[in-house]
Design a protein around this motif. Structure first.
Motif, PDB file in Angstrom:
ATOM      1  N   ILE A   1      72.052  81.910  29.702  1.00 45.78           N
ATOM      2  CA  ILE A   1      72.905  82.367  28.670  1.00 45.78           C
ATOM      3  C   ILE A   1      74.389  82.808  29.447  1.00 45.78           C
ATOM      4  N   SER A   2      74.289  83.427  30.369  1.00 45.96           N
ATOM      5  CA  SER A   2      75.499  83.856  30.972  1.00 45.96           C
ATOM      6  C   SER A   2      76.304  82.730  31.659  1.00 45.96           C
TER       7      SER A   2
ATOM      8  N   LEU B   1      73.670  84.616  19.393  1.00 46.59           N
ATOM      9  CA  LEU B   1      73.095  85.173  20.616  1.00 46.59           C
ATOM     10  C   LEU B   1      71.520  85.612  20.378  1.00 46.59           C
TER      11      LEU B   1
ATOM     12  N   VAL C   1      78.112  81.187  28.336  1.00 54.47           N
ATOM     13  CA  VAL C   1      79.143  81.998  27.877  1.00 54.47           C
ATOM     14  C   VAL C   1      80.343  81.991  28.940  1.00 54.47           C
TER      15      VAL C   1
ATOM     16  N   SER D   1      69.662  82.257  20.196  1.00 53.80           N
ATOM     17  CA  SER D   1      69.455  81.554  21.521  1.00 53.80           C
ATOM     18  C   SER D   1      67.962  82.312  22.128  1.00 53.80           C
TER      19      SER D   1
END
Length: 328
Positions: free
Chosen positions: A75-76, A17, A79, A20
């Motif tokens: 990123i959401s 995380l 994921v 990223s």
């Protein structure tokens, strides 16, 4: 061992995380964005883009939003949905572009790895056992030559030899008629026909360095008390060397897994560009140059993931092969 693996896996999540986010920030540090690069490319061909069109392009790509909003959206989606976004330059899903290049990259890299290990391991052992012999001096000289020659220069030489002297088609991994053809036996054979030049180029520098490392490690092990004891018990020289010193000296080969996996993406970019190879490296470079942030970010995230996984696999294998290593 199990607790060690679980701890490493749990640490991977916050690490990836953080990486990223840093990767996303670094990609956007150069002035401008993808639209700026795109407009500059059009300007080079005497095409003019007005401010209204540029603003609409930024709105379409989401570049008008603050960076933290852009990162959170990216990123959401990764994921929650496994969606790496859409490449600005290629207008294709990032996941499709990466997989298309990674499949050929895997074939090329692992072929080079097998050739590297198949040459470096026996030659390194021979060079240590026959220390200061003519063969050892010859191997040492060739190793230094292999380390000194730049990979791109070797690529140019081999391409010239293959094209001019052998009459072979060079550049790329397929002949023109198989570039867009579906996979078949003929296309696989064509791939193998083109594969040997980049495999040899990638293997030479790695072989040269691993030979030196294997020789040094073997020399450290050959004079230890356990070797003398095994020899005194009547073991044949070949069995003794292969059963004990070689096993202990294999650690550097196993350790290469830690950098081998990320090297699948970022390794040998110059060679791939010189030889027009459709691998991941040139696509990563192009995405960075054009500031295609979703594609570049996905590649960097993949490199970090492969680095962490490669380090974990390397540590586990080292503990299995070498009883002196304990992970607990």
């Amino acid at each position: 061992m199990l607790s060690f693996i679980v701890k490493r896996l749990l640490w991977m999540l916050p690490f990836l995380l953080a990486i990223s986010f840093l990767s996303f920030v670094l990609i956007q540090l150069p002035p401008g964005d993808f639209v700026t690069t795109y407009i500059a490319t059009l300007a080079a061909s005497n095409e003019v883009v007005d401010q209204g069109t540029a603003a609409s392009l930024r709105e379409r790509f989401g570049l008008d939003q603050p960076m933290i909003v852009q990162y959170w959206r990216w990123i959401s989606n990764i994921v929650l949905h496994g969606d790496f976004g859409l490449s600005f330059e290629w207008q294709q899903p990032v996941a499709d572009l990466i997989w298309e290049r990674m499949s050929l990259t895997l074939v090329l890299t692992f072929s080079a790895l097998l050739l590297t290990w198949g040459i470096a391991l026996p030659i390194g052992v021979y060079s240590a056992v026959k220390k200061y012999s003519i063969g050892d001096y010859l191997v040492t000289f060739m190793s230094f030559v292999g380390l000194a020659i730049p990979s791109f220069l070797l690529a140019l030489v081999l391409m010239y030899v293959a094209a001019v002297k052998l009459g072979r088609d060079v550049g790329g991994l397929f002949s023109e008629q198989y570039l867009t053809a579906p996979w078949s036996i003929a296309k696989t054979l064509d791939l193998l026909e083109h594969l040997w030049i980049p495999v040899v180029i990638l293997a030479i520098s790695g072989t040269a360095s691993l030979i030196r490392v294997m020789r040094a490690n073997m020399l450290d092990e050959l004079h230890k008390p356990y070797v003398t004891t095994a020899r005194a018990k009547g073991l044949s020289e070949f069995t003794l060397i292969m059963k004990y010193p070689v096993r202990m000296a294999m650690n550097p080969f196993i350790s290469t897994i830690a950098w081998l996996l990320p090297n699948l993406v970022s390794g040998s970019i110059i060679v791939a560009i010189v030889m027009s190879l459709p691998t991941a490296g040139p696509l990563l470079l192009q995405s960075l140059l054009s500031q295609d942030m979703y594609l570049a970010g996905a590649f960097i995230l993949l490199i970090c993931l492969l680095t962490v996984v490669g380090s974990l696999v390397s540590d586990i294998l080292l503990a299995m092969v070498d009883p002196r290593i304990r992970l607990e």
